[in-house]
Motif scaffolding. Sequence first.
Motif, PDB file in Angstrom:
ATOM      1  N   MET A   1       0.856  -1.181   0.000  1.00  0.00           N
ATOM      2  CA  MET A   1       0.000   0.000   0.000  1.00  0.00           C
ATOM      3  C   MET A   1       0.899   1.240   0.000  1.00  0.00           C
ATOM      4  SD  MET A   1      -3.040  -1.215   2.661  1.00  0.00           S
ATOM      5  CE  MET A   1      -2.210  -0.567   4.060  1.00  0.00           C
ATOM      6  N   GLU A   2       0.699   2.100  -0.965  1.00  0.00           N
ATOM      7  CA  GLU A   2       1.500   3.316  -1.042  1.00  0.00           C
ATOM      8  C   GLU A   2       0.664   4.530  -0.677  1.00  0.00           C
ATOM      9  OE1 GLU A   2       4.216   3.828  -4.214  1.00  0.00           O
ATOM     10  OE2 GLU A   2       4.409   1.670  -4.512  1.00  0.00           O
ATOM     11  N   GLY A   3       1.283   5.493  -0.045  1.00  0.00           N
ATOM     12  CA  GLY A   3       0.648   6.717   0.431  1.00  0.00           C
ATOM     13  C   GLY A   3       1.568   7.345   1.455  1.00  0.00           C
ATOM     14  N   ASN A   4       1.011   8.070   2.377  1.00  0.00           N
ATOM     15  CA  ASN A   4       1.759   8.642   3.503  1.00  0.00           C
ATOM     16  C   ASN A   4       1.130   8.083   4.772  1.00  0.00           C
ATOM     17  OD1 ASN A   4       3.541  10.713   2.140  1.00  0.00           O
ATOM     18  ND2 ASN A   4       1.532  11.233   1.334  1.00  0.00           N
ATOM     19  N   TYR A   5       1.853   7.228   5.441  1.00  0.00           N
ATOM     20  CA  TYR A   5       1.308   6.508   6.589  1.00  0.00           C
ATOM     21  C   TYR A   5       2.078   6.810   7.862  1.00  0.00           C
ATOM     22  CZ  TYR A   5      -0.791   3.580   2.992  1.00  0.00           C
ATOM     23  OH  TYR A   5      -1.492   3.129   1.907  1.00  0.00           O
ATOM     24  N   VAL A   6       1.330   6.845   8.949  1.00  0.00           N
ATOM     25  CA  VAL A   6       1.886   6.779  10.288  1.00  0.00           C
ATOM     26  C   VAL A   6       1.387   5.450  10.832  1.00  0.00           C
ATOM     27  CG1 VAL A   6       1.815   7.754  12.606  1.00  0.00           C
ATOM     28  CG2 VAL A   6       1.908   9.250  10.630  1.00  0.00           C
ATOM     29  N   TYR A   7       2.260   4.719  11.512  1.00  0.00           N
ATOM     30  CA  TYR A   7       1.870   3.396  11.968  1.00  0.00           C
ATOM     31  C   TYR A   7       2.408   3.124  13.364  1.00  0.00           C
ATOM     32  CZ  TYR A   7       6.630   2.232  10.536  1.00  0.00           C
ATOM     33  OH  TYR A   7       7.990   2.214  10.410  1.00  0.00           O
ATOM     34  N   ILE A   8       1.747   2.194  14.032  1.00  0.00           N
ATOM     35  CA  ILE A   8       2.212   1.710  15.334  1.00  0.00           C
ATOM     36  C   ILE A   8       2.363   0.203  15.219  1.00  0.00           C
ATOM     37  CG2 ILE A   8       1.743   1.483  17.806  1.00  0.00           C
ATOM     38  CD1 ILE A   8       0.009   4.010  17.614  1.00  0.00           C
ATOM     39  N   LEU A   9       3.520  -0.274  15.656  1.00  0.00           N
ATOM     40  CA  LEU A   9       3.794  -1.704  15.686  1.00  0.00           C
ATOM     41  C   LEU A   9       3.822  -2.174  17.129  1.00  0.00           C
ATOM     42  CD1 LEU A   9       6.887  -1.843  13.283  1.00  0.00           C
ATOM     43  CD2 LEU A   9       4.477  -2.200  12.686  1.00  0.00           C
TER      44      LEU A   9
END
Length: 90
Positions: free
Chosen positions: A1-9
């Motif tokens: 998935m391409e875009g601008n992401y903020v994520y939490i692992l």
Amino acid sequence: MEGNYVYILKCRDGSLYTGWTTDLDNRLAAHNSGRGAKYTRGRRPVELVYHEVLPSRGEALRREADIKKLRRAEKEALIAAGKRDGGGHR
């Protein structure tokens, strides 16, 4: 998935890691292969527990900084709210 992401692992040791990327699938694979952040290398496997899609790189970087300032309980509330709303999409 391409875009601008903020994520939490969520790491194997239960700790939470916050980051940003333009390719979420590739970044998650990098973390789990040991090519991701130094923090996650010794805490594999990691699980994606939350993400947001943002319209620009700058907004993603600002949101990442905001999330990193949150206390753990606030991050957990964000994760829980994302799961109720369909997996953390914003």
